[in-house]
Design a protein around this motif. Structure first.
Motif, short mmCIF file in Angstrom:
data_model
loop_
_atom_site.label_atom_id
_atom_site.label_comp_id
_atom_site.label_asym_id
_atom_site.label_seq_id
_atom_site.Cartn_x
_atom_site.Cartn_y
_atom_site.Cartn_z
N HIS A 1 0.81 -1.22 0.00
CA HIS A 1 0.00 0.00 0.00
C HIS A 1 0.84 1.27 0.00
O HIS A 1 0.42 2.29 -0.58
N VAL A 2 2.02 1.27 0.63
CA VAL A 2 2.86 2.48 0.61
C VAL A 2 3.36 2.73 -0.81
O VAL A 2 3.29 3.86 -1.31
N ALA A 3 3.84 1.69 -1.47
CA ALA A 3 4.31 1.85 -2.86
C ALA A 3 3.17 2.34 -3.76
O ALA A 3 3.36 3.24 -4.58
N LYS A 4 2.00 1.76 -3.60
CA LYS A 4 0.85 2.16 -4.41
C LYS A 4 0.53 3.64 -4.19
O LYS A 4 0.30 4.39 -5.14
N ALA A 5 0.55 4.08 -2.94
CA ALA A 5 0.28 5.49 -2.63
C ALA A 5 1.36 6.40 -3.23
O ALA A 5 1.06 7.50 -3.69
N ASP B 1 13.14 18.81 -5.70
CA ASP B 1 12.51 19.81 -4.84
C ASP B 1 11.00 19.91 -5.00
O ASP B 1 10.44 21.00 -5.05
N ILE B 2 10.33 18.77 -5.05
CA ILE B 2 8.87 18.80 -5.17
C ILE B 2 8.22 18.78 -3.79
O ILE B 2 8.85 18.38 -2.80
N ILE B 3 7.00 19.23 -3.72
CA ILE B 3 6.23 19.18 -2.48
C ILE B 3 5.11 18.17 -2.70
O ILE B 3 4.26 18.34 -3.58
N ALA B 4 5.15 17.09 -1.92
CA ALA B 4 4.21 15.99 -2.08
C ALA B 4 3.34 15.84 -0.84
O ALA B 4 3.79 16.15 0.26
N GLU B 5 2.14 15.36 -1.04
CA GLU B 5 1.24 15.11 0.09
C GLU B 5 1.54 13.74 0.68
O GLU B 5 1.44 12.73 -0.01
N GLY B 6 1.93 13.70 1.95
CA GLY B 6 2.18 12.44 2.64
C GLY B 6 3.58 11.88 2.47
O GLY B 6 3.92 10.87 3.07
N PHE B 7 4.39 12.53 1.64
CA PHE B 7 5.76 12.09 1.40
C PHE B 7 6.67 13.30 1.36
O PHE B 7 6.22 14.43 1.22
N GLU B 8 7.97 13.05 1.47
CA GLU B 8 8.93 14.14 1.30
C GLU B 8 9.80 13.84 0.10
O GLU B 8 9.84 12.72 -0.40
N TRP B 9 10.46 14.87 -0.39
CA TRP B 9 11.42 14.72 -1.47
C TRP B 9 12.81 14.67 -0.84
O TRP B 9 13.09 15.41 0.10
#
Length: 150
Positions: free
Chosen positions: A29-33, A76-84
């Motif tokens: 599920h983490v990979a899928k997200a 340098d992207i801003i992602a929801e629930g993850f960091e770059w």
């Protein structure tokens, strides 16, 4: 088994503290997200999912850091629930495990035997790169194991 230096790359990153018995909580599920977030952001995945373990020692009670990485082209992207993150190069002992993940401890034992026989010094980091994941036929899985070396 080979000793190599990996190439650096950019990644979407999920980070958690966990134990060996809790690892199954993060499979699939983490990979899928991460792939869904990459699609939402229109960023280009550039490689297989990586799992990085820091401080893992084989003891089921030990709490260690798990990072799950999806290599991407962008920076340098801003992602929801993850960091770059920019993932640096990594000197490691590399071996390929084909088959069921339940048998991966055997591959790790071969790696530890190699490290001991060649008097290599390990770091606190190891990685698994899931080159082919088959959740229906476990014998089709292909995973590169990387043991950090000084």
């Amino acid at each position: 088994m080979t000793i190599k230096e990996t190439f650096p790359f950019n990644a979407l990153v999920f980070t958690t503290m966990t134990t060996l018995p809790q690892l199954a909580d993060h499979v699939g599920h983490v990979a899928k997200a991460m792939y869904q977030e990459a699609a939402r952001l229109s960023v280009m995945p550039t490689g297989a999912i990586h799992w990085k373990y820091t401080g893992i020692d084989g003891n089921p009670a030990t709490v260690f850091e798990l990072e799950i990485w999806l290599p991407i082209q962008e920076r340098d992207i801003i992602a929801e629930g993850f960091e770059w993150k920019h993932i640096p190069s990594f000197k490691c002992l590399s071996l390929i495990h084909e088959g069921d993940w339940e048998r991966m401890p055997e591959a790790y034992q071969k790696a530890m035997d190699y490290v001991a026989a060649h008097q290599l010094t390990m770091t606190s980091e190891c990685r698994e790169i899931y080159q082919h994941m088959d959740f229906e036929v476990a014998s089709h899985n292909v995973t590169e194991i990387q043991i950090g070396l000084q």
